[in-house]
Write a protein that holds these residues in place. Sequence first.
Motif, mmCIF file in Angstrom:
data_model
loop_
_atom_site.group_PDB
_atom_site.id
_atom_site.type_symbol
_atom_site.label_atom_id
_atom_site.label_comp_id
_atom_site.label_asym_id
_atom_site.label_seq_id
_atom_site.Cartn_x
_atom_site.Cartn_y
_atom_site.Cartn_z
ATOM 1 N N ASP A 61 0.843 -1.194 0.000
ATOM 2 C CA ASP A 61 0.000 0.000 0.000
ATOM 3 C C ASP A 61 0.878 1.243 0.000
ATOM 4 N N VAL A 62 0.337 2.323 -0.515
ATOM 5 C CA VAL A 62 1.087 3.576 -0.589
ATOM 6 C C VAL A 62 0.315 4.663 0.143
ATOM 7 N N GLN A 63 1.011 5.362 1.015
ATOM 8 C CA GLN A 63 0.435 6.498 1.741
ATOM 9 C C GLN A 63 1.395 7.665 1.576
ATOM 10 N N ASP A 64 0.952 8.661 0.805
ATOM 11 C CA ASP A 64 1.830 9.770 0.447
ATOM 12 C C ASP A 64 3.069 9.214 -0.255
ATOM 13 N N ARG A 65 4.240 9.419 0.296
ATOM 14 C CA ARG A 65 5.486 8.927 -0.327
ATOM 15 C C ARG A 65 6.058 7.731 0.443
ATOM 16 N N ILE A 66 5.151 6.984 1.084
ATOM 17 C CA ILE A 66 5.564 5.876 1.943
ATOM 18 C C ILE A 66 4.938 4.576 1.446
ATOM 19 N N ALA A 67 5.753 3.544 1.276
ATOM 20 C CA ALA A 67 5.263 2.211 0.923
ATOM 21 C C ALA A 67 5.075 1.414 2.214
ATOM 22 N N ILE A 68 3.913 0.782 2.369
ATOM 23 C CA ILE A 68 3.633 -0.062 3.527
ATOM 24 C C ILE A 68 3.520 -1.503 3.029
ATOM 25 N N ILE A 69 4.503 -2.305 3.365
ATOM 26 C CA ILE A 69 4.576 -3.702 2.926
ATOM 27 C C ILE A 69 4.186 -4.570 4.118
ATOM 28 N N ALA A 84 8.500 7.727 9.249
ATOM 29 C CA ALA A 84 8.562 7.706 7.785
ATOM 30 C C ALA A 84 8.277 9.076 7.193
ATOM 31 N N ARG A 85 7.317 9.786 7.753
ATOM 32 C CA ARG A 85 6.990 11.127 7.233
ATOM 33 C C ARG A 85 8.182 12.065 7.397
ATOM 34 N N LYS A 86 8.868 11.960 8.507
ATOM 35 C CA LYS A 86 10.058 12.797 8.725
ATOM 36 C C LYS A 86 11.149 12.443 7.727
ATOM 37 N N LEU A 87 11.362 11.146 7.506
ATOM 38 C CA LEU A 87 12.375 10.713 6.547
ATOM 39 C C LEU A 87 12.021 11.141 5.130
ATOM 40 N N ALA A 88 10.739 11.079 4.785
ATOM 41 C CA ALA A 88 10.299 11.426 3.436
ATOM 42 C C ALA A 88 10.546 12.896 3.128
ATOM 43 N N ASP A 89 10.651 13.716 4.165
ATOM 44 C CA ASP A 89 10.920 15.140 3.963
ATOM 45 C C ASP A 89 12.410 15.446 3.847
ATOM 46 N N ASN A 90 13.241 14.482 4.180
ATOM 47 C CA ASN A 90 14.687 14.700 4.130
ATOM 48 C C ASN A 90 15.237 14.460 2.729
ATOM 49 N N ALA A 91 16.471 14.913 2.502
ATOM 50 C CA ALA A 91 17.084 14.824 1.173
ATOM 51 C C ALA A 91 17.354 13.362 0.808
ATOM 52 N N PRO A 92 16.701 12.835 -0.226
ATOM 53 C CA PRO A 92 16.843 11.409 -0.551
ATOM 54 C C PRO A 92 18.256 11.002 -0.953
ATOM 55 N N LEU A 93 18.993 11.884 -1.625
ATOM 56 C CA LEU A 93 20.356 11.529 -2.008
ATOM 57 C C LEU A 93 21.245 11.352 -0.786
ATOM 58 N N VAL A 94 21.040 12.216 0.204
ATOM 59 C CA VAL A 94 21.831 12.111 1.433
ATOM 60 C C VAL A 94 21.464 10.840 2.201
#
Length: 247
Positions: free
Chosen positions: A9-17, A183-193
């Motif tokens: 499932d997908v919630q915003d930019r988060i995958a829930i497996i 997850a929401r906090k991580l999704a807001d952080n720079a993905p490359l970093v």
Amino acid sequence: MTTEAVTYDVQDRIAIITINRPDKRNALTKEVVELLHQAWHRFNASDQRVAIITATGDVAFTAGADLNDIPHDLWRAIPGIGVEVDKPVIAAVAGWVVGGGLLFAQYADLLVAADNACFVYPEAKVGFSGGLISSLVARIPHKVAMELLLVGEALTAQRAYEVGLVNKVVAVGQQLEAALDYARKLADNAPLVLAQLKRFIGRTLPKGPSELAGIARREVDTVSNSADLTEGIAAFRQKRPPHFQGR
């Protein structure tokens, strides 16, 4: 209610497996391993920035391998082993976390546990182990790991928090929401970093023999199952130059 053994499932930019076999205490089968393997590939190919691995119900994250359908290739379901995953992975567990299920806790980047969680590795009492669990000693104190793995003593959620296996302990039923908060906090952080740091940390952590073997097997399987191999064989048989595409 869905009957899929693993849901995505997908919630915003988060995958829930989600491992979804609550009637079997979410025991791991060959099908579950294959579906988790596919889920990690799907996550890699998506624009989701964080994944949560969890399970249906609060009785057991997983009771470990289903002895009626033992997945001897469990390594294929583990992020970082069966599939290289540079994006953050959070585990949200409740109830029993048994045997091979402990690998998901071990290889997750963050771990949220309900206060009824109980981590058990009984393989020495059963007579089998794939060995991947040995890398746990790089993540928690040596003597604690030895007690858990060799003696088979269980770790409660609170004890797992105290020794650094768990990031946060919450009330039963709140583990997924707490994981989503991370997850929401991580999704807001720079993905490359995030990806860079995860790769660097992965290279820093010691790896056991089974872990190295699983990673090597993954790389070999990638080549063995590639379109380039099919093209190379076809070109040889047709006596023409091959047209490789790197996939």
